[in-house]
Write a protein that holds these residues in place. Structure first.
Motif, mmCIF file in Angstrom:
data_model
loop_
_atom_site.group_PDB
_atom_site.id
_atom_site.type_symbol
_atom_site.label_atom_id
_atom_site.label_comp_id
_atom_site.label_asym_id
_atom_site.label_seq_id
_atom_site.Cartn_x
_atom_site.Cartn_y
_atom_site.Cartn_z
ATOM 1 N N GLU A 20 0.815 -1.217 0.000
ATOM 2 C CA GLU A 20 0.000 0.000 0.000
ATOM 3 C C GLU A 20 0.849 1.268 0.000
ATOM 4 O O GLU A 20 0.373 2.311 -0.390
ATOM 5 N N THR A 21 2.085 1.165 0.435
ATOM 6 C CA THR A 21 2.931 2.354 0.497
ATOM 7 C C THR A 21 3.900 2.437 -0.677
ATOM 8 O O THR A 21 4.737 3.317 -0.720
ATOM 9 N N LYS A 22 3.764 1.523 -1.645
ATOM 10 C CA LYS A 22 4.610 1.563 -2.827
ATOM 11 C C LYS A 22 4.297 2.809 -3.636
ATOM 12 O O LYS A 22 3.152 3.257 -3.707
ATOM 13 N N ASP A 23 5.300 3.342 -4.261
ATOM 14 C CA ASP A 23 5.119 4.466 -5.155
ATOM 15 C C ASP A 23 4.514 3.947 -6.453
ATOM 16 O O ASP A 23 5.048 3.026 -7.073
ATOM 17 N N TRP A 24 3.398 4.500 -6.865
ATOM 18 C CA TRP A 24 2.721 4.022 -8.069
ATOM 19 C C TRP A 24 3.634 4.102 -9.286
ATOM 20 O O TRP A 24 3.492 3.327 -10.216
ATOM 21 N N TRP A 25 4.583 5.004 -9.278
ATOM 22 C CA TRP A 25 5.517 5.155 -10.398
ATOM 23 C C TRP A 25 6.277 3.853 -10.649
ATOM 24 O O TRP A 25 6.561 3.503 -11.791
ATOM 25 N N ASP A 26 6.595 3.141 -9.570
ATOM 26 C CA ASP A 26 7.340 1.888 -9.695
ATOM 27 C C ASP A 26 6.497 0.752 -10.256
ATOM 28 O O ASP A 26 7.042 -0.278 -10.651
ATOM 29 N N SER A 27 5.200 0.919 -10.303
ATOM 30 C CA SER A 27 4.330 -0.176 -10.749
ATOM 31 C C SER A 27 3.799 0.016 -12.167
ATOM 32 O O SER A 27 3.051 -0.823 -12.646
ATOM 33 N N ILE A 28 4.177 1.113 -12.835
ATOM 34 C CA ILE A 28 3.710 1.316 -14.202
ATOM 35 C C ILE A 28 4.803 0.936 -15.195
ATOM 36 O O ILE A 28 5.977 0.846 -14.846
ATOM 37 N N SER A 29 4.395 0.732 -16.437
ATOM 38 C CA SER A 29 5.338 0.294 -17.467
ATOM 39 C C SER A 29 6.254 1.439 -17.911
ATOM 40 O O SER A 29 5.963 2.612 -17.664
ATOM 41 N N GLU A 30 7.328 1.065 -18.589
ATOM 42 C CA GLU A 30 8.249 2.071 -19.126
ATOM 43 C C GLU A 30 7.535 2.954 -20.152
ATOM 44 O O GLU A 30 7.788 4.157 -20.220
ATOM 45 N N GLU A 31 6.662 2.350 -20.931
ATOM 46 C CA GLU A 31 5.902 3.109 -21.928
ATOM 47 C C GLU A 31 5.033 4.172 -21.248
ATOM 48 O O GLU A 31 4.957 5.317 -21.711
ATOM 49 N N GLU A 32 4.393 3.798 -20.147
ATOM 50 C CA GLU A 32 3.563 4.754 -19.412
ATOM 51 C C GLU A 32 4.420 5.868 -18.821
ATOM 52 O O GLU A 32 4.039 7.045 -18.858
ATOM 53 N N LYS A 33 5.575 5.510 -18.288
ATOM 54 C CA LYS A 33 6.477 6.520 -17.727
ATOM 55 C C LYS A 33 6.927 7.507 -18.796
ATOM 56 O O LYS A 33 6.933 8.722 -18.574
ATOM 57 N N LYS A 34 7.297 6.985 -19.972
ATOM 58 C CA LYS A 34 7.733 7.856 -21.067
ATOM 59 C C LYS A 34 6.610 8.788 -21.495
ATOM 60 O O LYS A 34 6.840 9.957 -21.789
ATOM 61 N N SER A 35 5.396 8.264 -21.547
ATOM 62 C CA SER A 35 4.253 9.072 -21.941
ATOM 63 C C SER A 35 4.010 10.205 -20.939
ATOM 64 O O SER A 35 3.759 11.349 -21.328
ATOM 65 N N ILE A 36 4.100 9.891 -19.663
ATOM 66 C CA ILE A 36 3.921 10.906 -18.622
ATOM 67 C C ILE A 36 5.030 11.951 -18.701
ATOM 68 O O ILE A 36 4.771 13.163 -18.639
ATOM 69 N N GLU A 37 6.261 11.495 -18.858
ATOM 70 C CA GLU A 37 7.395 12.423 -18.949
ATOM 71 C C GLU A 37 7.271 13.323 -20.177
ATOM 72 O O GLU A 37 7.577 14.509 -20.114
ATOM 73 N N LYS A 38 6.790 12.756 -21.284
ATOM 74 C CA LYS A 38 6.572 13.546 -22.494
ATOM 75 C C LYS A 38 5.522 14.624 -22.224
ATOM 76 O O LYS A 38 5.686 15.789 -22.618
ATOM 77 N N GLY A 39 4.448 14.250 -21.572
ATOM 78 C CA GLY A 39 3.385 15.212 -21.250
ATOM 79 C C GLY A 39 3.882 16.327 -20.354
ATOM 80 O O GLY A 39 3.540 17.501 -20.552
ATOM 81 N N ILE A 40 4.683 15.990 -19.376
ATOM 82 C CA ILE A 40 5.238 17.008 -18.479
ATOM 83 C C ILE A 40 6.148 17.951 -19.261
ATOM 84 O O ILE A 40 6.085 19.175 -19.104
#
Length: 77
Positions: free
Chosen positions: A35-55
């Motif tokens: 429950e205390t895990k950072d959600w960032w660690d549980s998403i795929s690399e593709e999702e991370k790249k998409s979020i970083e692109k949006g930012i």
């Protein structure tokens, strides 16, 4: 804080203080860890790249109108 939640938390604390079953304690510790895990660690690399692109696009004022985003994602809305 909501009185009902506060009462439930106190009930759990009391129950936990008397608990002697190591397997239940172990399960509770695992639950707490998950429950205390950072959600960032549980998403795929593709999702991370998409979020970083949006930012990056937002930081560079390269934003799209809401209507365009809605058209792009309407199948999921």
């Amino acid at each position: 804080m909501n009185t009902q939640i506060l009462n439930e938390k106190l009930e759990l604390i009391q129950w936990l203080s008397t608990l002697e079953d190591a397997s239940i304690i172990k399960k509770l510790m695992q639950f707490k860890k998950e429950e205390t895990k950072d959600w960032w660690d549980s998403i795929s690399e593709e999702e991370k790249k998409s979020i970083e692109k949006g930012i990056s696009e937002a930081d560079n004022n390269e934003l799209k109108p809401h209507s365009e985003a809605r058209k792009l994602y309407e199948k999921w809305l």
